[in-house]
Design a protein around this motif. Sequence first.
Motif, PDB file in Angstrom:
ATOM      1  N   ARG B  58       1.400   7.248  39.642  1.00  0.00           N
ATOM      2  CA  ARG B  58       0.723   6.581  38.517  1.00  0.00           C
ATOM      3  C   ARG B  58       1.711   5.744  37.729  1.00  0.00           C
ATOM      4  N   ILE B  59       1.287   4.559  37.329  1.00  0.00           N
ATOM      5  CA  ILE B  59       2.190   3.697  36.569  1.00  0.00           C
ATOM      6  C   ILE B  59       2.292   4.177  35.123  1.00  0.00           C
ATOM      7  N   MET B  60       3.519   4.434  34.690  1.00  0.00           N
ATOM      8  CA  MET B  60       3.754   4.912  33.317  1.00  0.00           C
ATOM      9  C   MET B  60       5.025   4.264  32.791  1.00  0.00           C
ATOM     10  N   THR B  61       5.109   4.087  31.484  1.00  0.00           N
ATOM     11  CA  THR B  61       6.363   3.579  30.932  1.00  0.00           C
ATOM     12  C   THR B  61       7.381   4.712  30.919  1.00  0.00           C
ATOM     13  N   ALA B  62       8.561   4.427  31.481  1.00  0.00           N
ATOM     14  CA  ALA B  62       9.597   5.463  31.574  1.00  0.00           C
ATOM     15  C   ALA B  62      10.044   5.907  30.185  1.00  0.00           C
ATOM     16  N   CYS B  63      10.026   4.982  29.216  1.00  0.00           N
ATOM     17  CA  CYS B  63      10.552   5.319  27.884  1.00  0.00           C
ATOM     18  C   CYS B  63       9.683   6.327  27.156  1.00  0.00           C
ATOM     19  N   THR B  64       8.420   6.449  27.552  1.00  0.00           N
ATOM     20  CA  THR B  64       7.551   7.408  26.865  1.00  0.00           C
ATOM     21  C   THR B  64       7.248   8.622  27.735  1.00  0.00           C
ATOM     22  N   THR B  65       7.938   8.717  28.879  1.00  0.00           N
ATOM     23  CA  THR B  65       7.690   9.839  29.785  1.00  0.00           C
ATOM     24  C   THR B  65       8.820  10.855  29.660  1.00  0.00           C
ATOM     25  N   LEU B  66       8.455  12.110  29.566  1.00  0.00           N
ATOM     26  CA  LEU B  66       9.473  13.153  29.499  1.00  0.00           C
ATOM     27  C   LEU B  66       9.639  13.756  30.892  1.00  0.00           C
ATOM     28  N   VAL B  67      10.889  14.047  31.258  1.00  0.00           N
ATOM     29  CA  VAL B  67      11.098  14.555  32.619  1.00  0.00           C
ATOM     30  C   VAL B  67      10.565  15.977  32.727  1.00  0.00           C
ATOM     31  N   SER B  68       9.950  16.254  33.877  1.00  0.00           N
ATOM     32  CA  SER B  68       9.425  17.596  34.087  1.00  0.00           C
ATOM     33  C   SER B  68       9.637  18.002  35.544  1.00  0.00           C
ATOM     34  N   GLU B  69       9.560  19.266  35.779  1.00  0.00           N
ATOM     35  CA  GLU B  69       9.841  19.848  37.094  1.00  0.00           C
ATOM     36  C   GLU B  69       8.959  19.210  38.181  1.00  0.00           C
ATOM     37  N   GLY B  70       9.601  18.777  39.232  1.00  0.00           N
ATOM     38  CA  GLY B  70       8.869  18.362  40.421  1.00  0.00           C
ATOM     39  C   GLY B  70       8.293  16.958  40.386  1.00  0.00           C
ATOM     40  N   MET B  71       8.480  16.221  39.307  1.00  0.00           N
ATOM     41  CA  MET B  71       7.881  14.891  39.284  1.00  0.00           C
ATOM     42  C   MET B  71       8.594  13.955  40.268  1.00  0.00           C
ATOM     43  N   GLU B  72       7.794  13.047  40.828  1.00  0.00           N
ATOM     44  CA  GLU B  72       8.370  12.076  41.765  1.00  0.00           C
ATOM     45  C   GLU B  72       8.312  10.704  41.130  1.00  0.00           C
ATOM     46  N   VAL B  73       9.479  10.132  40.925  1.00  0.00           N
ATOM     47  CA  VAL B  73       9.551   8.857  40.217  1.00  0.00           C
ATOM     48  C   VAL B  73       9.977   7.740  41.173  1.00  0.00           C
ATOM     49  N   ILE B  74       9.249   6.661  41.157  1.00  0.00           N
ATOM     50  CA  ILE B  74       9.651   5.462  41.904  1.00  0.00           C
ATOM     51  C   ILE B  74      10.018   4.400  40.865  1.00  0.00           C
ATOM     52  N   THR B  75      11.227   3.880  40.922  1.00  0.00           N
ATOM     53  CA  THR B  75      11.604   2.873  39.923  1.00  0.00           C
ATOM     54  C   THR B  75      11.441   1.450  40.435  1.00  0.00           C
ATOM     55  N   GLU B  76      11.352   1.309  41.749  1.00  0.00           N
ATOM     56  CA  GLU B  76      11.253  -0.050  42.273  1.00  0.00           C
ATOM     57  C   GLU B  76      10.347  -0.090  43.494  1.00  0.00           C
ATOM     58  N   ASP B  77       9.394  -0.963  43.495  1.00  0.00           N
ATOM     59  CA  ASP B  77       8.663  -1.333  44.708  1.00  0.00           C
ATOM     60  C   ASP B  77       8.032  -2.700  44.453  1.00  0.00           C
ATOM     61  N   GLU B  78       7.285  -3.169  45.398  1.00  0.00           N
ATOM     62  CA  GLU B  78       6.762  -4.528  45.281  1.00  0.00           C
ATOM     63  C   GLU B  78       5.844  -4.684  44.055  1.00  0.00           C
ATOM     64  N   GLU B  79       4.959  -3.696  43.906  1.00  0.00           N
ATOM     65  CA  GLU B  79       3.995  -3.774  42.804  1.00  0.00           C
ATOM     66  C   GLU B  79       4.708  -3.773  41.444  1.00  0.00           C
ATOM     67  N   LEU B  80       5.689  -2.893  41.312  1.00  0.00           N
ATOM     68  CA  LEU B  80       6.411  -2.822  40.039  1.00  0.00           C
ATOM     69  C   LEU B  80       7.198  -4.108  39.782  1.00  0.00           C
ATOM     70  N   ALA B  81       7.769  -4.656  40.836  1.00  0.00           N
ATOM     71  CA  ALA B  81       8.544  -5.887  40.672  1.00  0.00           C
ATOM     72  C   ALA B  81       7.643  -7.013  40.174  1.00  0.00           C
ATOM     73  N   GLU B  82       6.451  -7.109  40.756  1.00  0.00           N
ATOM     74  CA  GLU B  82       5.508  -8.155  40.368  1.00  0.00           C
ATOM     75  C   GLU B  82       5.026  -7.944  38.928  1.00  0.00           C
ATOM     76  N   LEU B  83       4.773  -6.676  38.613  1.00  0.00           N
ATOM     77  CA  LEU B  83       4.307  -6.334  37.276  1.00  0.00           C
ATOM     78  C   LEU B  83       5.357  -6.737  36.231  1.00  0.00           C
ATOM     79  N   ARG B  84       6.605  -6.374  36.499  1.00  0.00           N
ATOM     80  CA  ARG B  84       7.664  -6.685  35.528  1.00  0.00           C
ATOM     81  C   ARG B  84       7.861  -8.186  35.410  1.00  0.00           C
ATOM     82  N   LYS B  85       7.798  -8.853  36.544  1.00  0.00           N
ATOM     83  CA  LYS B  85       7.987 -10.296  36.517  1.00  0.00           C
ATOM     84  C   LYS B  85       6.877 -10.953  35.691  1.00  0.00           C
ATOM     85  N   THR B  86       5.660 -10.515  35.900  1.00  0.00           N
ATOM     86  CA  THR B  86       4.533 -11.093  35.151  1.00  0.00           C
ATOM     87  C   THR B  86       4.694 -10.854  33.649  1.00  0.00           C
ATOM     88  N   ILE B  87       5.119  -9.658  33.282  1.00  0.00           N
ATOM     89  CA  ILE B  87       5.289  -9.360  31.854  1.00  0.00           C
ATOM     90  C   ILE B  87       6.402 -10.226  31.262  1.00  0.00           C
TER      91      ILE B  87
END
Lengths: 592, 238
Positions: B58-87
């Motif tokens: 799920r897309i979430m802002t990292a700055c408002t997310t607290l780390v928790s056990e077992g979470m799987e974080v993706i920091t880069e992929d095509e969709e995120l790159a496009e999203l950041r570029k658009t913003i």
Amino acid sequence: MTNSDIQEILGKYNNDRFRLMDILLDIQDKYGYIPKKFFNLIGQAVGLSSAKVEETVTFYHFFHTSPKGKYTIYLNDGIVATMKGRDNILKQFSEQTGCQINSVSKDEKFGLFSTPCIGMSDQEPAAIINKHIFTNLTVEKVNRIVRLMKKDTPIQKIIQTIYESDKVQNLIHTMVTDNIKKTGSVLLNKYKRGSAVKKSLNKNPEEILEEIKNSNLRGRGGAGFPTGTKWEFCTKSKQKPKFIVCNADEGEPGTFKDRVLLTNYPELLFDGMIIAGYTLGAEHGIIYLRYEYSYLKNFLQSKLEQYKKENLLGKKIVNSDFNFDIRIQLGAGSYVCGEETALIESMEGKRGEPRNRPPFPASCGYVNKPTTVNNVETLSCVPKIINHGSEWFKSFGTEESAGTKLLSICGDCGNSGVFEIEFGMTINEMLEMADTIETQAVVVAGPSGKIISENEFNRKICFEDLATAGAMIIIGKQRNLLEEVVPNFLDFFIDESCGSCTPCRVITTHAKNRLKKILAGKGTTKDLKDIKSWGNLMQKSNRCGLGKTALNPLLTTIKFFPELYERLIKDKEYISEFNLEKATADYEKITK
Amino acid sequence: MSKKVKFTIDGNEISAEEGKNLLDVACENGYYIPALCHMKGHKPAGSCRLCNVKVNGRIMTACTTLVSEGMEVITEDEELAELRKTILEAMFVDGNHFCPACEKSGVCDLQALAYKHKIMSPKFKYEFSNKKVEAEVPKIMLEKNRCILCKKCIRAIKSKDGKNIFGFKARGKKLEITMDEELAAQMTDEDIQRAMDICPVGTIIKKEKGFKIPIGKRKYDKKPIGDNVEKHKEKEKD
Ligand SMILES: Cc1cc2nc3c(=O)[nH]c(=O)nc-3n(C[C@H](O)[C@H](O)[C@H](O)COP(=O)(O)O)c2cc1C
Ligand code: SF4
Ligand code: SF4
């Protein structure tokens, strides 16, 4: 207005910065507006800089920093008002008062302003003048109203003259018609005030929580979150004090069902709040009432006084050990304040910007204390569930949507008003009830919801299919959906965004411009592709529901009315047309 | 001490204190996530929306997310790159960013991120923002048309008695940054410099000092943004 005048008002609220909304509202009520030169004084008293005071003042569109006229006329620019002839009324007010829209006359007698939906979609064109509501306006009525204003007639007197009534105690009914078109088994029905409170106080809070959970009651404010679960989060929090907040912001254009509950069944709401308080261990209730409904404030306040007299509110209510009070907090004009965390910020006297989550209100809400926010209708269901039992409640509606729902039906129909229906009714059945002919589209749940076409009219109104907080705007075949309706909704989101998130602040305007381009016959399939991809981005990347749904008017019309776009676009990927004369027109003008 | 939790960032196992801010933890571990409104140690603003990552899909802002056990974080992929570029592109058209004429060119985070995300020309039309430049206070001015409304100045720069010097005005498209002229006039030179440094773009300008370090010799003229964070990542990989 002098410093000591302001200080008196500040003193009334103990210089409490969390009551800044009330302080500003009082200043404006007394002096007509809030001059910038007093921001410093106000700030110093409550411990804020003038910049911080300015943040709050400038966020809400009913606050003015310059004179707004002895008579301040607000006309709503929502879609239903527009469909019902608002433009003519505006023209007439403008001619008669000598004001352009969003300006004040030279003698400062009149101010004429535009505002989003004021919750009167069943009796538009309507106006708010000095907090009073004028409905079903006609050119002739406008002339009479302005004539009376020119003679400095008090606003109540104008209402009574125009609507031919002299019963002051009935003023709210003189102004606004209830238009209850269908009563139901749960809400729009007899209720003996206090009965469910008394019953509840004889039980354990745990038992009541169980009953509410078992009833499958879900939030009526839009999100449909299970109320029992929400309450349970809050019971788990050990901090005190706790707060029960009733969301009476009712800002979604086309919605007016909470207005009818507040006017006719405030006892259901009060009792629901008291029972919620008892269940969660909260001793304070706050009703956040939208500014547009200020005309209901004194009425509700007098009902609350009656409750106090009967010991249904106050200390040790009905001889139990439980204390509970309710106060009314007025808003000052902002749709996003209906979002529960923005609402909390607003109650704390700040700009209504939704909070980041976590933390959630259940643990850290109003003044950082555990808080539960529920819609008027949600809370109003509670006393009935207590009195008749959760099984009874579940006997209405569908598997996943127990109970009944209030709909505010408006737009192109013969029978607009409030209807209490059982969940599971189809749109077709609803249209029949509303007495419609030739329906082109139904806007389910207002601008943030879905604009659906005939093909979808056999779908059901319930959380598992078409969810709605109540708004049902019917659009007839004679309307131009893409020219009239969609841009109106987009403008609403552009004006009402809090502006924090980059996509919400920026992209809605660009999407609207693309629609304009398409409407001008210059659209390409790429424009549609872009709009869809921006819609997806908005949905995923904005903080709150406003930004997430702001492009829904475009996305849902693209989905349900593809032919309207196809007719305009004709399958072009690019338009490579270049017209030198047009492109250099400005240059020619300048260099002439 | 808090409990430690284990989770993954881009498939690599990370361990951190439970409840810490994901953006900070990622940075400490060598993952650069672009962000324009985040300040370590301050409550997140969650405004710029650039630090969006995928948490359990799920897309979430990292700055408002607290780390928790077992979470799987993706920091880069095509969709995120496009999203950041658009913003980022949205930010560029929302304000006026004429980099060659800007005092902050070369130390501007927005400009640096635009290079990093290879923005050539935005997909949105320029809006040519026309907000008033606030220049009444003797030593400091606000070129509001460059502001990306990140709230850093509001959150970090306070008067001696803890009041906000900077503030927002209005809302939505009309939202703009302003300052309390009285409090701003009392700011020391150091305060103003700090405010100018905190501002990720060229809105807050210390009068007469804009071009002290010549363009070409500035921070991002030498190294791209995020380089210091990612260097660390390279080292860890070795
Ligand atoms: C932009 C926006 C506006 C909202 N406006 C309202 C509103 O006017 N009234 C309301 O009850 N809920 C509104 N909500 C939903 C509230 O955030 C919240 O979910 C609701 O008050 C919870 O009560 P419920 O669980 O009883 O529905 C709004 C949400 C958003 C995102
Ligand atoms: S989505 Fe829009 S309204 Fe909601 S917080 Fe973000 S900017 Fe504000
Ligand atoms: S002035 Fe600078 S620091 Fe302040 S909000 Fe604007 S961009 Fe951010």
